[in-house]
Design an enzyme around this catalytic site. Structure first.
Site, PDB file in Angstrom:
ATOM      1  N   HIS C  62       2.931  -0.449   6.572  1.00 18.13           N
ATOM      2  CA  HIS C  62       4.225   0.123   6.388  1.00 18.13           C
ATOM      3  C   HIS C  62       4.414   0.621   4.644  1.00 18.13           C
ATOM      4  CE1 HIS C  62       8.730   0.415   6.671  1.00 18.13           C
ATOM      5  NE2 HIS C  62       8.654  -0.130   5.526  1.00 18.13           N
ATOM      6  N   HIS C 113      12.506   2.593  11.834  1.00 13.98           N
ATOM      7  CA  HIS C 113      12.846   1.292  12.076  1.00 13.98           C
ATOM      8  C   HIS C 113      12.722   0.678  13.405  1.00 13.98           C
ATOM      9  CE1 HIS C 113      15.221  -2.036  10.012  1.00 13.98           C
ATOM     10  NE2 HIS C 113      14.203  -1.797   8.936  1.00 13.98           N
TER      11      HIS C 113
END
Lengths: 199, 286, 787
Positions: C62, C113
């Site tokens: 990420h 997300h």
């Protein structure tokens, strides 16, 4: 007999915190408020003539495992089956409560439909909603002085009186000492009484 | 010059466009924080509590803000006749503070409850249609509205249902025409169903005033309909036609939209009070 | 230099592979043994728990882009004359235009997300909005909009019940956060496919407005070499929520998602709103006083990542004192204080001489501690002139390294293996009853109206909106009050197209985004990408990824106004999300999601896709094709999404896009609509129904001679194109303009005074429906999902 779920926040409950800060400003000298806590109450009724035992186990699983009722990141809960809840409901130590519900029907049919879609549980009747505010208060005489605090922080009357309940949309009952669950059930099920015209 | 305070309570989120809408009708707007010194409040000629989520709608929408000292001071200025407009969340504050409908001044006589419509709960954002019933609030807030005029404006709220549990309050607001603005069908007829009746409010109320007519609790957002460019092209109404005709014409798009009439009404009273005759409280200010 | 206390040290060195893996797992770290050894090598000793947590976060997929960075760098064009700041910081910055002597810029950021939204949908989606808004805000911009691209499982499939709960929870999270924050929703898109049953996608985009001379950077300014600078932390008190969030986002969802709910952060839009207001005042004051400062949001990796990145980006070091961090509890361990992902926080580096003034803005003027329990601004660190980055607790270092060691980064070269060529797709059965079939198509989840979802979103707040989601192919707003400068934004993606062909599927998405921008009359100026894929360690997944990125880059270069020889539509920001797969290890469909940003010199030209009047002419550009692979038609008829995609000729598509832009800008088009999912039939219906309210104007479309052999293809081909409504008096001008661009168009029908929707083929009437009845099917199909 119905099952009960009580859900409160484990992170700071900002509504309760603000109620405490705002409520303190409404008090007359000699009265102190040390804490306010808030819980959401869900009442799970069996279908007419049925028993909560038929669905409580499945319901308990849904409470623990799904996102329907509790977000474990920020909430804690107490799930009381019909046998666990006993005859009466006692406030937390040295607190008393104001239980409020909407004046309209308290049933949440949408929640029930969604719940059953994922967790079939035969025998579940209505799901009803209410909210409880627990107060830790003390009057000049050292008692909790619940009547005074309810007058000052309970049903909203004007800018100086009332905060937690707007009586035009909600109705409330006092939880002082052990309250029989049968009274709580009736309060949630029966139509709201007419508003007492303010004096 | 007339000065308007746009009250910035923490969580309010429409203060900038509301100030711009007031400026465009010739008023001087200042965004005033809730915690500014007590002395600032009396300096203004009018007060607008804009939309948003004051104090996060903790306890209930408007409940915490209604107890602020700033709201006390604004109530005192309203008592002297100055106008106070609460938009959306601001309307919730005024109702929770007992300023609207104010039959017994100061007493809380209504609630703004969660919207109620068949199979549609929660927050709702869409354009709605409003009609005016002349009443004590007409001169402050609906001047120049023609009889039968239908005014489109957007709503955006989850708790917009005016509600009273007191039958006497219900009767008085109806008899005394305190429901200045109500939701109507696009034709101007009664709004009998969703979405024309978007929230189930008593008497289809969209905006209710006090008896003196200087305080208005108004659920729609006039500041989101103050310029023609804000109007959806496909609104089925003369406003939609004007909007479509203005494609390619920036000056026309910067011209008035349907919601401006409310601010103009306020401004024409504040800027040329003679037209309305003496207003209570005016002497006290000068 | 103080010694590190042994109590804080993690003894990793000297372990064999297996023991090391076990140890890492016990500590809750997702570093691989190889990565752990690299960390030991960089540090030259065992790490402290805090240091290991920092590396764990910074080296998560990420944050580190360890698998993807080289692919992105190799293929994506990131520069053009419009770009002020490309990828690298929290958001990209693009020129908007000049109003009253001031140059304005747009700021755009795009992220995913996904895993949090699968596990705790409401908080997950809300935190997505909250995070992307911070990325834009920390560039010094006012946040003027958010968009959300959502991918859900099959709402009618075997996992319908949980899928529907996720839809509802995600929608709740988006409105509860965005509406309270006071940022308008500028649209988004929704796509349903069974491969998202166990891994939904929630991509969020945020748009901001800033004066071009006031773009704020996330770094310690150079002035820190001349006077002392301190680190201010502002916002929510630090707690344990979201500890390990970045690593969680970079791993496969586990069998029992229950245990992972604790990684999801707890968002609070109220506090964000108050912080944005206070930031506005602080930044205004700092600019006015001409104080050099740095500003950064706290996201993945919390205080440790934000502070080390601020320091490293400026070429400085820093001492961070955890004892001074406002915390929710006193007993939080140092690694939690340093790395938890508590929401609603910002970090700022300012000269020590103004620090008290800045604190007063937050703590007194905006009274953070009075309006939010425990919230405040505090000085928590000090910039060092050397490059030492230290974290202190009780006066003792619990982390101590050179900043370049911490931010060194890591790279993995993943293997690629292109998927085996799919067998030829089975031929499509013919449609027998076109009217009945059309009625079914209109109510299919991927084609029905999105209105039941977006009515929860506040589209009007801030008063800047001209055209809302659902009214046109892109949302349009006038960002600068009083100025006719305009912006348009869209977000697009079609996982079936990309699964069928990663390169061309992605190129089609870019083309669609650009078509959406020009259909409203805006000039495309930038793109952002969020690339959602499965496990990059799977060579087939990684091959998909590389081909998709190549398609993205090639399309962005080819579709600029002058083609590949001129400036591209630059990709200014983006995000990669790997490890999106089901519990059984099946990857999601590869899902690049592309946002497009357009600008207007004069926004008044913007128009919607709803037809405007009876008696005008309908014109089609883009011939229909018989290649029906991955189309909604194919899925409806066969349940499959394979087969060849429609052809995309870059040069023709470029000319079509720019001819359309000219046509809308010159006012000779009443309505323009991109042809995409569902093809001509669905696009025409959407135009007849209009975005806000149907006008009661019907249409009649003869479809013979539109370039393909079968009526099904002519109606539902997803080949690129547009349908335009042109007033008769503008027809000559319109045709002349397309001729100059060398783009063929076909007159396809006309609008009717009666509310009928009619499709004719040769002598046959295929569809003849009352608009109101078909409107009801279109409008109501998704209602049960959103109730």
């Amino acid at each position: 007999m119905s099952a009960v779920l009580l859900v409160g926040l484990k992170i700071t409950d900002l509504s309760a915190w603000t109620a405490l800060e705002t409520g303190r400003r409404l008090l007359e000298p000699g009265h102190t408020l040390s804490r306010i806590a808030r819980e959401q109450l869900l009442l799970f009724e069996p279908e007419p003539g049925g028993k909560a035992e038929t669905f409580e186990r499945t319901l308990g699983e849904a409470v623990r495992q799904s996102n329907f009722f509790v977000n474990p990141n920020k909430e804690r809960y107490r799930f009381l089956t019909s046998s666990e809840r006993g005859e009466s409901w006692s406030p937390p130590d040295s607190a008393w409560g104001i239980l409020s519900r909407v004046r309209e029907d308290t049933r949440d049919d949408g929640l029930k439909a969604r719940l059953l879609r994922e967790h079939p549980m035969p025998g579940l009747g209505a799901i009803r909603r209410a909210k409880v505010w627990w107060l830790w208060s003390r009057g000049p005489d050292g008692t909790p002085a619940a009547p005074y605090f309810r007058e000052t922080l309970g049903e909203l009357r004007d800018q100086r009186h009332g905060l937690l309940v707007n009586p035009h949309a909600e109705t409330a009952m006092l939880l002082h000492g052990a309250t029989p669950w049968s009274r709580v059930d009736r309060f949630l099920i029966q139509p709201a009484p007419a508003l007492r015209a303010a004096a | 010059m007339a000065r308007v305070a746009v009250v910035q309570i923490p969580g309010v989120n429409c203060e900038y466009e509301t100030a711009r809408a007031l400026e465009v009708v010739g008023l001087t707007a200042r965004i005033v924080r809730w915690n500014e010194p007590a002395s600032v409040w009396s300096e203004f000629d009018a007060y607008v509590i804009p939309g948003g989520f004051a104090f996060q709608d903790r306890i209930r929408a408007g409940a915490v803000a209604a107890k602020l000292p700033a709201v006390d001071r604004i109530a005192a200025e309203a008592e002297r006749g100055k106008p106070v407009l609460g938009i959306c969340n601001g309307a919730q504050v005024l109702v929770e503070a007992g300023l609207v409908p104010g039959l017994h001044p100061g007493r809380v006589e209504m609630a703004l409850a969660p919207n109620r419509a068949p199979r549609r709960e929660g927050y709702l954002c869409r354009w709605s249609w409003l009609g005016v019933t002349p009443g004590p609030g007409s001169s402050w807030y609906a001047r120049n509205v023609r009889p039968g005029q239908v005014i489109p404006m957007p709503i955006a709220h989850g708790e917009g249902r005016f509600l009273t549990a007191d039958p006497e309050v219900q009767e008085r607001i109806e008899i005394e025409n305190l429901v200045l603005y109500r939701f109507v069908a696009p034709s101007g007829g009664r709004a009998v169903r969703y979405p024309f009746d978007p929230n189930g409010a008593t008497l289809q109320a969209a905006g209710i005033t006090n008896r003196a007519g200087n305080i208005l609790a108004f659920m729609p957002h006039p500041e989101r309909a103050t310029w023609l460019r804000q109007v959806p092209l496909e609104l089925k109404n003369a406003w939609g036609e004007s909007r479509r005709a203005a494609v390619g014409n920036w000056e026309a798009l910067e011209g008035p939209g349907p919601g401006r009439i409310l601010f103009q009404s306020l401004a024409s009273n504040l800027l040329s009070p003679s037209a309305e005759g003496a207003r209570p409280g005016r002497e006290a200010r000068s | 230099m103080q010694q590190l206390d042994n109590a804080h040290i993690l003894p990793l060195s000297g372990q064999d592979e297996q023991a090391l893996a076990k140890l890492l797992q016990r500590e809750g770290l997702r570093l691989t043994p190889g990565e752990a050894r690299r960390m030991l090598e960089l540090l030259g000793r065992d790490p402290t728990r805090v240091e290991a947590t920092i590396f764990d976060t910074m080296w998560s997929e990420h944050c580190s882009y360890k698998s993807s960075r080289w692919v992105l760098k190799a293929h994506l064009p990131v520069e053009s004359p419009r770009v002020i700041l490309g990828p690298g910081e929290d958001a990209g910055v693009v020129r908007l235009g000049v109003h009253q002597g001031v140059e304005y810029a747009l700021v755009i950021a795009h992220e995913s997300h996904n895993h949090p939204s699968q596990v705790v949908p409401t908080e997950g989606a809300a935190t997505g909005i909250g995070g992307i808004v911070r990325d834009v805000a920390c560039m010094g911009a006012e946040v003027i909009g958010v968009l959300d691209a959502l991918r859900f499982g099959d709402p009618d499939g075997p996992r319908a019940a949980p899928v529907r709960e996720i839809v509802r929870g995600v929608v709740d999270g988006i409105w509860q956060y965005g509406d309270a924050l006071g940022v308008p929703n500028l649209g988004g898109d929704v796509f349903f496919s069974p491969r998202f049953d166990e891994n939904c996608l929630v991509n969020v985009v945020s748009l901001g407005l800033v004066r071009a001379d006031r773009v704020v950077r996330s770094r310690v300014p150079e002035a820190a070499s001349r006077e002392p600078y301190v680190l201010i932390l502002v916002g929510k008190p630090t707690d344990e929520t979201g500890f390990g969030g970045a690593s969680f986002a970079s791993a496969v969802l586990e069998e029992n998602a229950e245990g992972q709910r604790g990684h999801v952060q707890v968002p609070d839009p109220f506090l964000k709103r108050v912080l944005l207001e206070a930031n506005r005042a602080v930044l205004e004051w700092l600019h006015h006083e001409k104080v050099a400062f740095g500003f950064k949001d706290l996201g993945a990796g919390g205080i440790a990542c934000a502070s080390s990145e601020l320091a490293a980006a400026g070429g400085f070091g820093m001492d961070v004192d955890l004892d001074r961090v406002p915390a929710s509890r006193e007993d939080l361990p140092p690694e939690v204080l340093a790395c938890s992902e508590t929401q609603e926080r910002f970090a700022m580096v300012v000269p020590e001489r103004v620090a008290e003034r800045v604190l007063d803005f937050y703590n007194k003027t905006y009274a953070l501690p009075e309006v939010y329990h425990g919230a405040r601004a505090a000085i928590v660190g000090r910039v060092r002139p050397d490059k030492h980055y230290r974290i202190l607790k009780s006066g003792q270092p619990v982390g101590d390294a050179l900043v370049e060691v911490i931010t060194a980064g890591i790279e993995h070269r993943r293997a690629e293996r292109p998927r085996a060529t799919a067998p030829p797709a089975e031929p499509l059965p013919p449609v027998e009853d076109h009217e009945a079939f059309f009625t079914r198509m209109v109510g299919r989840p991927n084609l029905a109206s999105r209105e039941p979802i977006f009515r929860y979103y506040d589209t009007e707040v801030q008063g800047r909106m001209l055209i809302r989601a659902g009214e046109a192919d892109a949302s349009v707003l006038a960002p600068v009050p009083g100025s006719k400068l305009g912006a348009a934004i869209t977000v697009d993606g079609n996982p079936w197209w990309v699964a069928a062909d990663p390169y061309w599927g992605t190129a089609h998405i870019v083309a669609e985004a650009l078509r959406n921008l020009v259909a409203v009359g805006s000039e495309p100026v930038a793109l952002t990408d969020c690339l959602n894929f499965g496990n990059p360690e799977d060579p087939e997944v990684f091959a998909d990824f590389v081909r998709s990125v190549r398609g993205l880059g090639d399309a962005a270069r080819a579709l600029g106004p002058e083609g590949p020889s001129g400036p591209p539509v630059a990709i200014v920001s983006g995000n990669v999300s790997f490890y999106n797969e089901s519990r059984s290890g099946r990857s999601i469909e590869p899902s690049p999601i592309i946002a497009g940003l357009g600008v207007f010199d004069d926004v008044s030209v913007a128009t919607t896709f709803g037809i405007k009047r009876a008696g005008s002419v309908l014109v089609l550009s883009g011939p229909r094709q018989d290649r029906l692979g991955a189309s909604q038609l194919r899925h409806a008829l066969t349940g499959k999404t394979d087969g060849p995609l429609p052809e995309l000729d870059f040069d023709r598509e470029r000319r079509r896009i720019h001819a359309t832009l000219d046509a809308v800008r010159s006012g000779c088009v009443l309505a323009a609509h991109d042809l995409a999912e569902g093809g001509l039939a669905i696009a025409a219906l959407e135009m007849a129904l209009g975005g806000y309210e149907a006008q009661g104007i019907g249409m009649q479309i003869p479809i013979s001679g539109l370039g393909s052999t079968r009526p099904e293809s002519r109606l539902y081909s997803e080949a690129p194109g547009f349908l335009y409504e042109v007033a008769k008096e503008h027809l000559q001008q319109f045709l002349g303009l397309f001729e100059r661009w060398g783009v063929d168009v076909t007159m396809t029908g006309r609008t009717l005074a009666e509310p009928r929707f009619r499709i004719l083929d040769g002598g046959h009437t295929l569809v003849d429906l009352d608009l109101e009845s078909v409107q009801r099917i279109h409008a109501d199909a998704l209602k049960p999902l959103a109730e």
